[in-house]
Design a protein around this motif. Structure first.
Motif, mmCIF file in Angstrom:
data_model
loop_
_atom_site.group_PDB
_atom_site.id
_atom_site.type_symbol
_atom_site.label_atom_id
_atom_site.label_comp_id
_atom_site.label_asym_id
_atom_site.label_seq_id
_atom_site.Cartn_x
_atom_site.Cartn_y
_atom_site.Cartn_z
ATOM 1 N N LEU A 210 0.830 -1.209 0.000
ATOM 2 C CA LEU A 210 0.000 0.000 0.000
ATOM 3 C C LEU A 210 0.862 1.257 0.000
ATOM 4 O O LEU A 210 0.590 2.217 -0.713
ATOM 5 C CB LEU A 210 -0.859 0.036 1.262
ATOM 6 N N ALA A 211 1.903 1.239 0.823
ATOM 7 C CA ALA A 211 2.761 2.420 0.927
ATOM 8 C C ALA A 211 3.443 2.705 -0.410
ATOM 9 O O ALA A 211 3.539 3.847 -0.835
ATOM 10 C CB ALA A 211 3.799 2.214 2.023
ATOM 11 N N ARG A 212 3.880 1.641 -1.083
ATOM 12 C CA ARG A 212 4.510 1.849 -2.389
ATOM 13 C C ARG A 212 3.497 2.383 -3.393
ATOM 14 O O ARG A 212 3.785 3.251 -4.193
ATOM 15 C CB ARG A 212 5.110 0.532 -2.899
ATOM 16 N N HIS A 213 2.287 1.862 -3.295
ATOM 17 C CA HIS A 213 1.229 2.273 -4.210
ATOM 18 C C HIS A 213 0.914 3.767 -4.049
ATOM 19 O O HIS A 213 0.668 4.470 -5.020
ATOM 20 C CB HIS A 213 -0.012 1.433 -3.910
ATOM 21 N N HIS A 214 0.914 4.233 -2.801
ATOM 22 C CA HIS A 214 0.572 5.633 -2.539
ATOM 23 C C HIS A 214 1.811 6.518 -2.372
ATOM 24 O O HIS A 214 1.725 7.593 -1.793
ATOM 25 C CB HIS A 214 -0.282 5.751 -1.279
ATOM 26 N N ALA A 215 2.960 6.054 -2.822
ATOM 27 C CA ALA A 215 4.217 6.798 -2.626
ATOM 28 C C ALA A 215 4.096 8.223 -3.194
ATOM 29 O O ALA A 215 3.400 8.407 -4.190
ATOM 30 C CB ALA A 215 5.351 6.063 -3.312
ATOM 31 N N PRO A 216 4.713 9.257 -2.620
ATOM 32 C CA PRO A 216 5.581 9.154 -1.447
ATOM 33 C C PRO A 216 4.790 8.936 -0.151
ATOM 34 O O PRO A 216 3.798 9.594 0.079
ATOM 35 C CB PRO A 216 6.286 10.512 -1.413
ATOM 36 N N SER A 217 5.261 8.003 0.651
ATOM 37 C CA SER A 217 4.553 7.753 1.907
ATOM 38 C C SER A 217 5.509 7.564 3.078
ATOM 39 O O SER A 217 6.695 7.285 2.894
ATOM 40 C CB SER A 217 3.644 6.527 1.813
ATOM 41 N N THR A 218 4.945 7.754 4.258
ATOM 42 C CA THR A 218 5.684 7.543 5.491
ATOM 43 C C THR A 218 4.931 6.510 6.315
ATOM 44 O O THR A 218 3.741 6.667 6.548
ATOM 45 C CB THR A 218 5.746 8.844 6.317
ATOM 46 N N ILE A 219 5.644 5.466 6.722
ATOM 47 C CA ILE A 219 5.029 4.486 7.624
ATOM 48 C C ILE A 219 5.551 4.790 9.015
ATOM 49 O O ILE A 219 6.752 4.733 9.250
ATOM 50 C CB ILE A 219 5.424 3.047 7.229
ATOM 51 N N PHE A 220 4.649 5.150 9.920
ATOM 52 C CA PHE A 220 5.091 5.491 11.275
ATOM 53 C C PHE A 220 4.801 4.321 12.201
ATOM 54 O O PHE A 220 3.645 3.951 12.416
ATOM 55 C CB PHE A 220 4.371 6.755 11.759
ATOM 56 N N LEU A 221 5.855 3.726 12.751
ATOM 57 C CA LEU A 221 5.703 2.620 13.698
ATOM 58 C C LEU A 221 6.004 3.157 15.086
ATOM 59 O O LEU A 221 7.170 3.333 15.453
ATOM 60 C CB LEU A 221 6.664 1.484 13.356
ATOM 61 N N ASP A 222 4.944 3.454 15.846
ATOM 62 C CA ASP A 222 5.150 3.996 17.190
ATOM 63 C C ASP A 222 5.441 2.823 18.132
ATOM 64 O O ASP A 222 4.951 1.718 17.908
ATOM 65 C CB ASP A 222 3.886 4.750 17.639
ATOM 66 N N GLU A 223 6.223 3.071 19.170
ATOM 67 C CA GLU A 223 6.597 2.041 20.151
ATOM 68 C C GLU A 223 7.090 0.789 19.427
ATOM 69 O O GLU A 223 6.597 -0.313 19.656
ATOM 70 C CB GLU A 223 5.412 1.668 21.057
ATOM 71 N N ILE A 224 8.084 0.950 18.584
ATOM 72 C CA ILE A 224 8.531 -0.171 17.755
ATOM 73 C C ILE A 224 9.156 -1.296 18.580
ATOM 74 O O ILE A 224 9.132 -2.460 18.172
ATOM 75 C CB ILE A 224 9.508 0.302 16.652
ATOM 76 N N ASP A 225 9.646 -0.962 19.779
ATOM 77 C CA ASP A 225 10.248 -2.002 20.613
ATOM 78 C C ASP A 225 9.254 -3.127 20.905
ATOM 79 O O ASP A 225 9.627 -4.268 21.117
ATOM 80 C CB ASP A 225 10.781 -1.397 21.905
ATOM 81 N N ALA A 226 7.953 -2.791 20.886
ATOM 82 C CA ALA A 226 6.943 -3.807 21.188
ATOM 83 C C ALA A 226 6.919 -4.916 20.142
ATOM 84 O O ALA A 226 6.563 -6.042 20.455
ATOM 85 C CB ALA A 226 5.564 -3.162 21.286
ATOM 86 N N ILE A 227 7.293 -4.630 18.904
ATOM 87 C CA ILE A 227 7.276 -5.729 17.936
ATOM 88 C C ILE A 227 8.644 -6.267 17.578
ATOM 89 O O ILE A 227 8.748 -7.362 17.074
ATOM 90 C CB ILE A 227 6.563 -5.366 16.600
ATOM 91 N N ILE A 228 9.657 -5.503 17.812
ATOM 92 C CA ILE A 228 10.918 -5.939 17.237
ATOM 93 C C ILE A 228 12.015 -6.083 18.281
ATOM 94 O O ILE A 228 13.171 -5.910 18.007
ATOM 95 C CB ILE A 228 11.299 -5.008 16.055
ATOM 96 N N SER A 229 11.644 -6.441 19.494
ATOM 97 C CA SER A 229 12.699 -6.667 20.478
ATOM 98 C C SER A 229 13.481 -7.894 20.032
ATOM 99 O O SER A 229 12.998 -8.683 19.231
ATOM 100 C CB SER A 229 12.106 -6.834 21.870
ATOM 101 N N GLN A 230 14.647 -8.047 20.608
ATOM 102 C CA GLN A 230 15.609 -9.014 20.076
ATOM 103 C C GLN A 230 14.998 -10.382 19.756
ATOM 104 O O GLN A 230 14.391 -11.001 20.599
ATOM 105 C CB GLN A 230 16.729 -9.190 21.093
#
Ligand SMILES: Nc1ncnc2c1ncn2[C@@H]1O[C@H](COP(=O)(O)OP(=O)(O)OP(=O)(O)O)[C@@H](O)[C@H]1O
Ligand SMILES: [Mg+2]
Length: 403
Positions: A210-230
Motif C-alpha cells: 500500500l505504501a509503495r502504491h501511494h508513494a511518497p509515503s511515510t510508515i510510522f511505527l510507534d513504540e517499535i520495541d513492542a514488535i521488534i525486540s531481540q
C-alpha cells in the motif's frame, strides 16, 4: 488501528464490480478526460467521520472514506457514473493484490492512512531543533528535490526517533504527517501485534504494498520495541511474532533497493532493546532528549501566559526548577499550577448551600507565585534518571549532528 466494528461491509463481489468500473474509467482518463495525480496528504484538518455520510470535499476525508463513498455511488449507479467523476480520488485505493484475504487486510489497513492532518505544526514543538532539521532533511528534501538524492545520496529509508518518554517523539511524527506531503500510515505496533497475531506477517506485506502504491509515503511505527525486540532471545517467543519481525526486516531491505519514496519512521523509548538487524535498517537514529532551558521556557510561556494585571509569573524560577523534566512533565506541572486558582473558587462554592447559576459564578483569579511553588512540590520529573543511558546509546549508535 481502527476498530473491528468499523470494518467495511463490502463483499469481494463488490470489489470486483468496483474494479471493473474503475478500470473502464481509467481507460477513459487515459483518453484525455483528466490526468492522474498522485495522492497526497492534505493539509486541512478533517475530522474522521464514520464513513456513512458522503464525502463532499476529497481533501477533508481519509482515503478510505473517499473509497467507501465511491462504493456507495457504484452500488447506486452500477459502478460508474460520469456525474461523480470529480469526487473520486485520483488513484485507486488499493493496488492489485494476489488474494482476497490480502485485499481484505489492505482495506482494513487503509483506515490507518491519515488523510486529514493531525494538525501538529513544527512551531508547536518547542526546542528539538536538531531533530526537526534532520527530519526535514531526510523526508522533505528528497521529495522536493529528487534530482540530488540519487546513487550514494539516495534518501534515508529508515529513521528512528529515540529518547525518554514524553519528550515529543510522537509529536514529531505527527508534524511530519502535517507538514510533509506524504501519505501517512500511522501504525501502532501494539495493535498490529495483538489484532493480527496470526496474520501479522501478511499484514506487513500488505502495508508496504500500500505504501509503495501511494508513494511518497511515510510508515510510522510507534513504540517499535513492542514488535521488534531481540529475536530468539526468549525461548517462549511466539512463532508468529518471529515471522512478523522477519517480514518487516525483509520489507525494509526491499525499500533501500528501490527508488520509490517510502520512509519508515519509528519511535521508541527502549532503543537498546531493538534487534541489531532492525537497528541497521533504521539508518538515521535521532535522539529526542529532555528539553533544554530555552525549550522549557518556551513551553511554560505558552502554557502559562502572563495576563495583564496578574501577578508576574516567575519564568526564570520555573525554568531553573524544571531541570530534568520532560515536555509532558512540564505540561503536568503547568496544569497543576493553573488548578490552584480554580481550587480557591471551588472551596468558595462549596460553602454555599444552593446551586450557583452560571452567570453568577465567580471568576477564576490569576496564578500566584505560591501556586507555582505548590505545583513544583507536587510534581516530580519522571524520566531524568534514565537520561545518561540515552546519551550513551546516542554516542554509540546515534546520528551525530554536524554543524
Ligand atoms: N518539545 C515539546 N514541545 C511541546 N510540547 C511537548 C514537547 N515534548 C513533549 N510535549 C508535551 O508532552 C506530550 C507528550 O508528548 P509525546 O506523546 O510526543 O511524547 P513521546 O516522546 O511520544 O512519549 P512516549 O515515549 O511515552 O511515547 C505532548 O502532548 C506535549 O503536550
Ligand atoms: Mg509516543
Amino acid at each position: 488501528m481502527a476498530d473491528e466494528s468499523n470494518t467495511t461491509c463490502w463483499s469481494f463481489l463488490d470489489f470486483r464490480q468496483f474494479y471493473g468500473a474503475k478500470f473502464n474509467e481509467q481507460k477513459l482518463l487515459e483518453n484525455g478526460e483528466r490526468g492522474d495525480m498522485p495522492v497526497n496528504n492534505g493539509n486541512s484538518s478533517g475530522i474522521m467521520s464514520n464513513g456513512n455520510n458522503h464525502a463532499k470535499r476529497t481533501r477533508e476525508t481519509t482515503i478510505f472514506e473517499q473509497f467507501q463513498s465511491q462504493g456507495q455511488h457504484s452500488s447506486l449507479s452500477n459502478g460508474f457514473s460520469s456525474n461523480h467523476l470529480d469526487e473520486r480520488p485520483q488513484k485507486p485505493l488499493l493496488p492489485p493484490f494476489e488474494s482476497a484475504d490480502m485485499r481484505a487486510l489492505g482495506e482494513s489497513l487503509c483506515k490507518d492512512i491519515i488523510r486529514g492532518s493531525p494538525d501538529v505544526k513544527w512551531e508547536s514543538i518547542k526546542g528539538l531543533e536538531n531533530a526537526k532539521r534532520l527530519l526535514k532533511e531526510a523526508v522533505v528534501m528528497p521529495i522536493k528535490y529528487p534530482k540530488y538524492f540519487t546513487g550514494l545520496l539516495s534518501p534515508w529509508k529508515g529513521i528512528l526517533l529515540f529518547g525518554p518518554p514524553g519528550t515529543g517523539k510522537t509529536m514529531l511524527a505527527k508534524a511530519v504527517a502535517t507538514e510533509c506531503k506524504t501519505t501517512f500510515f500511522n501504525i501502532s505496533a501494539s495493535s498490529v501485534v495483538s489484532k493480527w497475531r496470526g496474520d501479522s506477517e501478511k499484514l506487513v506485506r500488505v502495508l508496504f504494498d500500500l505504501a509503495r502504491h501511494h508513494a511518497p509515503s511515510t510508515i510510522f511505527l510507534d513504540e517499535i520495541d513492542a514488535i521488534i525486540s531481540q529475536r530468539g532471545e526468549a525461548r517462549s517467543e511466539h512463532e508468529a511474532s518471529r515471522r512478523l519481525k522477519t517480514e518487516l526486516l525483509i520489507q525494509m531491505d526491499g525499500l533501500t533497493k528501490t527508488n520509490e519514496l517510502v520512509f519508515v519512521l519509528a519511535a521508541t523509548n527502549l532503543p537498546w532493546e531493538l534487534d541489531a538487524a532492525m537497528l541497521r535498517r533504521l539508518e538515521k537514529r535521532i535522539l529526542v532528549p529532555l528539553p533544554e532551558p530555552e525549550a522549557r521556557r518556551a513551553m511554560v510561556e505558552e502554557l502559562l501566559p502572563q495576563h495583564d494585571g496578574g501577578e508576574q509569573i516567575p519564568y526564570d524560577f520555573l525554568v531553573e526548577q524544571t531541570d530534568g523534566f520532560s515536555g509532558s512533565d512540564i505540561r503536568l506541572l503547568c496544569k497543576e499550577a493553573a488548578m490552584q486558582p480554580l481550587r480557591r473558587v471551588m472551596s468558595q462554592l462549596e460553602q454555599r448551600q444552593e446551586m450557583v447559576p452560571e452567570e453568577e459564578l465567580p471568576t477564576v483569579g490569576p496564578i500566584r507565585t505560591e501556586d507555582i511553588k505548590v505545583a513544583l512540590k507536587n510534581t516530580r520529573p519522571s524520566a531524568h534518571l534514565q537520561a545518561p543511558k540515552y546519551e550513551k546509546f546516542n554516542k554509540d549508535y546515534g546520528s551525530q549532528i554536524l554543524h
